[in-house]
Design a protein around this motif. Structure first.
Motif, PDB file in Angstrom:
ATOM      1  N   UNK A 289      26.097  56.991  38.725  1.00 40.61           N
ATOM      2  CA  UNK A 289      25.544  56.200  40.197  1.00 40.61           C
ATOM      3  C   UNK A 289      25.701  55.423  40.063  1.00 40.61           C
ATOM      4  N   UNK A 290      26.204  54.464  41.440  1.00 36.58           N
ATOM      5  CA  UNK A 290      26.286  52.885  41.249  1.00 36.58           C
ATOM      6  C   UNK A 290      25.644  52.879  42.567  1.00 36.58           C
ATOM      7  N   UNK A 291      26.146  51.183  43.069  1.00 42.26           N
ATOM      8  CA  UNK A 291      25.376  49.983  43.115  1.00 42.26           C
ATOM      9  C   UNK A 291      26.335  49.401  44.082  1.00 42.26           C
ATOM     10  N   UNK A 292      26.123  49.645  45.517  1.00 41.48           N
ATOM     11  CA  UNK A 292      27.429  48.065  45.850  1.00 41.48           C
ATOM     12  C   UNK A 292      26.675  47.272  46.661  1.00 41.48           C
ATOM     13  N   UNK A 293      27.310  46.132  46.296  1.00 46.54           N
ATOM     14  CA  UNK A 293      26.936  45.040  47.191  1.00 46.54           C
ATOM     15  C   UNK A 293      28.329  44.137  47.677  1.00 46.54           C
ATOM     16  N   UNK A 294      28.079  43.591  49.263  1.00 47.70           N
ATOM     17  CA  UNK A 294      29.059  43.151  49.762  1.00 47.70           C
ATOM     18  C   UNK A 294      28.582  41.868  49.915  1.00 47.70           C
ATOM     19  N   UNK A 295      30.375  41.671  50.704  1.00 47.54           N
ATOM     20  CA  UNK A 295      30.134  39.981  50.837  1.00 47.54           C
ATOM     21  C   UNK A 295      31.300  39.395  51.627  1.00 47.54           C
ATOM     22  N   UNK A 296      31.706  38.700  52.261  1.00 47.30           N
ATOM     23  CA  UNK A 296      32.074  38.378  53.610  1.00 47.30           C
ATOM     24  C   UNK A 296      33.004  36.406  52.395  1.00 47.30           C
ATOM     25  N   UNK A 297      34.898  37.017  52.187  1.00 48.53           N
ATOM     26  CA  UNK A 297      35.265  36.603  51.725  1.00 48.53           C
ATOM     27  C   UNK A 297      35.493  35.271  52.489  1.00 48.53           C
ATOM     28  N   UNK A 298      35.949  35.273  53.331  1.00 51.13           N
ATOM     29  CA  UNK A 298      36.093  34.456  54.973  1.00 51.13           C
ATOM     30  C   UNK A 298      35.798  34.648  55.890  1.00 51.13           C
ATOM     31  N   UNK A 305      37.118  41.343  52.247  1.00 54.95           N
ATOM     32  CA  UNK A 305      35.803  42.243  51.918  1.00 54.95           C
ATOM     33  C   UNK A 305      35.286  42.484  50.321  1.00 54.95           C
ATOM     34  N   UNK A 306      34.378  41.115  49.858  1.00 57.01           N
ATOM     35  CA  UNK A 306      33.782  40.941  48.216  1.00 57.01           C
ATOM     36  C   UNK A 306      33.484  42.692  47.551  1.00 57.01           C
ATOM     37  N   UNK A 307      33.772  43.541  47.087  1.00 57.80           N
ATOM     38  CA  UNK A 307      32.789  44.927  46.511  1.00 57.80           C
ATOM     39  C   UNK A 307      32.212  43.914  45.238  1.00 57.80           C
ATOM     40  N   UNK A 308      30.880  44.575  44.694  1.00 58.24           N
ATOM     41  CA  UNK A 308      30.866  44.317  43.669  1.00 58.24           C
ATOM     42  C   UNK A 308      30.195  45.957  43.232  1.00 58.24           C
ATOM     43  N   UNK A 309      30.974  46.562  42.069  1.00 61.28           N
ATOM     44  CA  UNK A 309      30.540  47.827  42.045  1.00 61.28           C
ATOM     45  C   UNK A 309      29.417  47.932  40.514  1.00 61.28           C
ATOM     46  N   UNK A 310      27.887  48.241  40.833  1.00 58.39           N
ATOM     47  CA  UNK A 310      27.589  48.187  39.589  1.00 58.39           C
ATOM     48  C   UNK A 310      27.226  50.132  39.439  1.00 58.39           C
ATOM     49  N   UNK A 311      27.307  49.993  37.878  1.00 55.84           N
ATOM     50  CA  UNK A 311      26.350  51.365  37.622  1.00 55.84           C
ATOM     51  C   UNK A 311      24.929  51.216  37.112  1.00 55.84           C
ATOM     52  N   UNK A 312      24.602  51.732  37.973  1.00 57.08           N
ATOM     53  CA  UNK A 312      23.203  51.791  37.795  1.00 57.08           C
ATOM     54  C   UNK A 312      22.439  52.826  37.303  1.00 57.08           C
ATOM     55  N   UNK A 313      23.402  53.810  37.020  1.00 53.93           N
ATOM     56  CA  UNK A 313      22.658  55.039  35.712  1.00 53.93           C
ATOM     57  C   UNK A 313      22.109  54.545  34.891  1.00 53.93           C
ATOM     58  N   UNK A 314      22.585  53.006  34.425  1.00 50.05           N
ATOM     59  CA  UNK A 314      22.554  53.302  33.208  1.00 50.05           C
ATOM     60  C   UNK A 314      21.446  51.549  32.983  1.00 50.05           C
ATOM     61  N   UNK A 315      21.248  51.361  34.205  1.00 46.37           N
ATOM     62  CA  UNK A 315      19.769  50.699  34.049  1.00 46.37           C
ATOM     63  C   UNK A 315      18.239  51.284  34.043  1.00 46.37           C
ATOM     64  N   UNK A 316      18.959  52.770  35.110  1.00 49.29           N
ATOM     65  CA  UNK A 316      18.160  53.496  35.461  1.00 49.29           C
ATOM     66  C   UNK A 316      17.422  54.309  33.759  1.00 49.29           C
ATOM     67  N   UNK A 317      19.006  54.731  33.109  1.00 47.90           N
ATOM     68  CA  UNK A 317      19.002  54.901  31.229  1.00 47.90           C
ATOM     69  C   UNK A 317      18.441  54.005  30.548  1.00 47.90           C
ATOM     70  N   UNK A 318      18.057  52.936  31.128  1.00 47.02           N
ATOM     71  CA  UNK A 318      17.516  51.966  29.874  1.00 47.02           C
ATOM     72  C   UNK A 318      16.156  51.827  30.362  1.00 47.02           C
TER      73      UNK A 318
END
Length: 551
Positions: A289-298, A305-318
């Motif tokens: 399970x992933x969570x994406x956050x977006x921000x404009x580069x220019x 567009x700059x995208x940050x993708x995090x594995x939130x399943x590990x946070x949920x599991x923790x």
């Protein structure tokens, strides 16, 4: 990597270092200049000197000297063209010979008053540019001595005008002035170039370090255009979105690929409403399970567009592990208090079941008591197992051999009751990459999944059947194992909850089996997922970690 170019020689110690790339280029240019001058001098020999008011003092020697000069320059040009890399001593010898040749031409032609004297200035200047050290003063001194000696000899032997000695002295001053000025300028330029190269080297090192940091980050980082075309991606993003573990040379680059459909949909929503927060998603059925956050580069052009993708399943599991750890400590503390009355209830129910005075309704009530007593005891045991789970002891395993050994033991366990033997089909692909995991923990996971599959298959078809398929991922770097049954399957509304603790659709289940199985897989850097499959039946996949990845 860029390297800082060192000066040609150390003062007072010439010829101890190699020429820099710039000095080699300058030497080639200077040799082309000398070749052009020698060709021009040879061409002038075919003209009548009297037309230019020039009188040669030694025409025969002049012709021999010009042709010799041309031959020398042609030879040097061919040697350089063949790839010869000159050393500092070659440059020094070349400049000294050039000064001597030019003064010989002056002597054989019309003396120091000839225009050829200006070519000596060029030779001295070139020498000081290519060798900006004390050796440059030697060029000026040699040129001055040659000019004075030649002028004095011409006055004494050839009855030349004595003013030529004064002219030679003035030229000597010019030689030293050119040498000192050009040395100073060249040294300043060399230091400036070295400083600029050093800073460029530092910037390149910083860029390399930044790239290494970004590549090793566990957060996925991507740069995409407005249409979802990937421009840049780090290793974590490749692994989370495309299942590519590490950047292998033979693995295709994600550049130019299109984002997975779920992420592309969230990108489009964010472009329409930048203030909205995107929902978690799965890039594929087997991805976490992933969570994406977006921000404009220019922000001005808005192209990337700059995208940050995090594995939130590990946070949920923790978070779940913390809750279960607390629950485990609580259960461990009160297990004695729970088991004593639970044991008494179970024992009393067994004694009552031996009575011959019970009717059918009472026996049903006793069965309910015993069944739920076992269920409560199972819940306590599972929570205790979670709280005291040991760390994985990983080994490098060949999937085919390990699976064959496991199935021999498992068949003996499930067929020991003497009923209809379970129908378990095994399909293993060729050339599977090895996997790294703890055999006992993965065996526990597989036993749980196989027991569930056989039980649900029997509920629907009346026969215990199961399919185990071992294969490799699309990049060919990791192995996986599918456990598929012929049961009723899992409804769409429950698919997202099957791995949550205490979730179950079976009244006799504890709801911790699949959760514990996924936890054990994560402890071994593997991933347990539920594949999309048309009912009937469901299919679980264990995707093992890369065999070169240490746990």
């Amino acid at each position: 990597m860029m390297t800082v170019e060192q000066p040609l020689t150390e003062p007072g110690n010439p010829g101890q270092r190699h020429l820099t790339a710039n000095s080699v280029k300058l030497f080639r240019v200077f040799n082309h200049y000398r070749l052009a001058i020698s060709v021009l001098l040879v061409g002038l020999m075919f003209l009548d000197p009297s037309e230019f008011g020039t009188q040669f003092q030694m025409p025969g020697y002049y012709q021999v000297g010009v042709f010799s000069y041309l031959s020398l320059n042609v030879f040097l040009a061919l040697v350089l063209l063949a790839g010869f890399r000159p050393q500092p001593r070659h440059v020094i010898l070349s400049i000294l010979l050039d000064i001597l040749f030019m003064h010989a031409f002056l002597l054989f032609s019309s003396g120091i008053s000839s225009g050829l004297a200006n070519l000596v200035i060029v030779s001295v200047a070139a020498g000081n540019i290519m060798t900006p050290s004390r050796i440059g003063i030697l060029y000026a001194a040699l040129a001055t001595i040659c000019s004075l000696v030649m002028s004095t000899w011409s006055v004494l032997s050839l009855e030349a005008n004595p003013d030529s000695i004064v002219r030679a002295g003035i030229l000597g001053v010019v030689y030293f002035a050119v040498a000192l000025i050009l040395q100073n300028i060249t040294l300043r330029l060399t230091r400036s170039e070295a400083l600029a190269t050093s800073r460029a080297h530092s910037l390149q090192e910083m860029e390399h370090i930044n790239q290494q940091i970004i590549q090793r980050m566990r957060t996925g980082i991507l740069v995409v255009d407005r249409f979802g075309q990937i421009r840049l991606a780090n290793a974590a993003a490749e692994e989370l979105l495309f299942g590519v573990t590490g950047r292998q040379d033979k693995a295709p680059s994600p550049r130019g690929k299109t984002l997975p459909v779920p992420l592309r949909q969230r990108l489009e929503r964010w472009l329409n409403d930048p203030g909205a927060r995107s929902e978690p998603f799965q890039a594929s059925a087997t991805s976490p399970l992933l969570q994406a956050n977006f921000t404009q580069l220019d922000k001005q052009q808005g192209e990337h567009v700059l995208i940050f993708v995090e594995d939130i399943s590990k946070l949920t599991q923790q978070a779940q592990q913390m809750k279960l750890a607390s629950l485990g400590r609580l259960t461990a503390g009160i297990a004695h208090e729970i088991r004593n009355p639970l044991g008494a209830i179970s024992h009393a129910a067994q004694l009552m079941a031996e009575s011959e005075q019970l009717d059918t309704g009472d026996r049903k009530m006793l069965d309910i008591i015993q069944r739920h007593s076992r269920r409560v005891n199972g819940i306590v045991e599972n929570v205790l197992d979670l709280s005291r789970r040991r760390q994985a002891n990983s080994e490098l395993i060949e999937i085919k051999d390990w699976l064959s050994t496991f199935m021999e033991d498992y068949r003996q366990t499930v067929d020991k009751d003497g009923g209809e033997p379970a129908k378990i089909q095994i399909d293993v692909d060729d050339a599977l990459p090895p996997a790294r995991f703890d055999p006992s923990q993965i065996e526990q996971v597989l036993v749980n999944l196989c027991d569930n599959g056989l039980r649900y298959s029997q509920q629907r078809t009346g026969h215990r059947s199961l399919l185990l398929h071992a294969g490799k991922t699309a990049d060919g770097e990791r192995s996986y194992l599918d456990i598929c049954d012929d049961g009723p399957g899992i409804s769409d509304e429950h698919r997202s909850s099957v791995f949550e603790p205490f979730f179950t659709t079976d009244k006799s289940g504890t709801g911790l089996g699949l959760y514990l199985a996924r936890e054990l897989c994560e402890a071994n850097q593997a991933h347990l997922s539920l594949l999309d499959r048309e009912p009937p039946g469901c299919c679980f996949r264990i995707t093992f970690s890369h065999h070169r990845r240490l746990i």
